[in-house]
Design an enzyme around this catalytic site. Structure first.
Site, PDB file in Angstrom:
ATOM      1  N   TYR A   1      -4.866   9.913   2.582  1.00 54.83           N
ATOM      2  CA  TYR A   1      -4.699   8.387   2.820  1.00 54.83           C
ATOM      3  C   TYR A   1      -5.830   7.439   3.021  1.00 54.83           C
ATOM      4  O   TYR A   1      -6.177   6.464   2.546  1.00 54.83           O
ATOM      5  CB  TYR A   1      -3.580   8.112   3.874  1.00 54.83           C
ATOM      6  CG  TYR A   1      -3.411   6.694   4.337  1.00 54.83           C
ATOM      7  CD1 TYR A   1      -2.630   5.886   3.597  1.00 54.83           C
ATOM      8  CD2 TYR A   1      -3.805   6.432   5.652  1.00 54.83           C
ATOM      9  CE1 TYR A   1      -2.745   4.583   4.156  1.00 54.83           C
ATOM     10  CE2 TYR A   1      -3.660   4.900   5.997  1.00 54.83           C
ATOM     11  CZ  TYR A   1      -3.068   4.115   5.217  1.00 54.83           C
ATOM     12  OH  TYR A   1      -2.846   2.900   5.769  1.00 54.83           O
TER      13      TYR A   1
ATOM     14  N   ALA B   1       0.993  -1.311  -0.021  1.00 50.35           N
ATOM     15  CA  ALA B   1      -0.057  -0.017   0.110  1.00 50.35           C
ATOM     16  C   ALA B   1       0.815   1.200   0.046  1.00 50.35           C
ATOM     17  O   ALA B   1       2.081   1.278   0.409  1.00 50.35           O
ATOM     18  CB  ALA B   1      -0.865   0.018   1.330  1.00 50.35           C
TER      19      ALA B   1
END
Length: 281
Positions: A127, A62
């Site tokens: 995020y 990620a």
């Protein structure tokens, strides 16, 4: 022999899975760094997945630079959303079991009780937005996926709060730590084991699950536990988040309710202090 593909092998969770894999020799393990699985190049990613042909995917890779994401939104969304969408479609089309790792940052931090999986999401930073978009894409394109939301991850590998505190407490006489953000840490080794327990469980039950260690603490409380277990002399003070501004806002309260994963997969979740002792052991 079933083949498990782990993305993000150099991250904390990927590294713990690499360590744990030695106990699961009945599987063929493929540990993919950025050269084997390229999450920011979708054309390349598609051909890479086709070449590996896994039976199980642990998507631990990620974009995790929370503050940097505020200025790199496009890249964060490419890795945390577009790549997840592609992996989910590939998994569905090829009957692959997918466990995708997400975050407590999909929440806005305004709750005062432990967050269940169905609690309203409302990320307050880029995020969190990118990870929530990835969750939605994952479930839309492969409803058979398992998504695990976790929080405050630490490990002996990589950079994390515990290792930072160890360094600072060794170097300094006093430090200040935020005391108004509440949640619970996750020892990546515990999460890695939980993922394997899920894979080896007799039934695959898709959906979103929460996983962190037990306990409700602030970062300041966590720092005090690190000080205690590491026998540091450093003085630790508590400060409000307003005294430590960051480019990305953090949720004030993101404690995850773990009842669902414990009941569904018959998992025991250790208290954060027990796991921190293992880290120091």
């Amino acid at each position: 022999m079933k083949k498990i593909l782990v993305t993000g092998v150099n991250g904390q969770l990927g590294s713990e899975l690499n360590l744990l894999s030695k106990n699961y020799s009945s599987y063929e393990w493929i540990f993919a760094d950025r050269t084997k699985i390229t999450l920011d190049d979708l054309e390349l990613l598609s051909s890479q997945l086709n070449a590996i042909k896994p039976n199980i995917i642990f998507n631990c890779g990620a974009y995790t630079a929370v503050d940097k994401a505020e200025s790199e939104k496009e890249l964060a969304f490419k890795i945390n959303n577009s790549a997840v969408e592609l992996i989910a479609k590939f998994s569905k089309e090829n009957d692959i079991k997918l466990i995708h790792i997400s975050t407590d940052y999909v929440f806005d931090g305004t709750s005062s009780i432990a967050l269940k999986e169905e609690a309203d999401t409302n990320p307050i930073n880029v995020y969190g937005e990118s990870k929530l978009a990835g969750e939605k894409a994952c479930l839309k394109d492969n409803p058979d996926s398992i998504i695990i939301r976790t929080s405050w991850v630490y490990s002996k590998f990589g950079n994390n709060f515990v290792k930072t505190m160890q360094r600072l407490m060794h170097e300094r006489d006093s430090i200040n730590v935020v005391n108004d953000q509440i949640g619970s840490p996750t020892y990546a080794a515990d999460l890695a084991k939980a993922m394997m327990d899920i894979v080896e469980f007799p039934h695959w039950i898709p959906g979103i699950y929460n996983y962190s260690n037990e306990g409700e603490i602030s970062w300041y409380d966590f720092a005090l536990s690190i000080k205690e277990l590491g026998n540091y002399e450093c003085n630790v003070g508590g400060i409000p988040s307003s005294s430590y501004p960051t480019p990305a806002k953090r949720p004030e309260f993101s404690l995850l309710d773990k009842k669902k994963i414990k009941k569904t997969y018959n998992l025991e979740v250790p208290n954060y202090k027990e796991s921190l002792k293992k880290f120091f052991g």
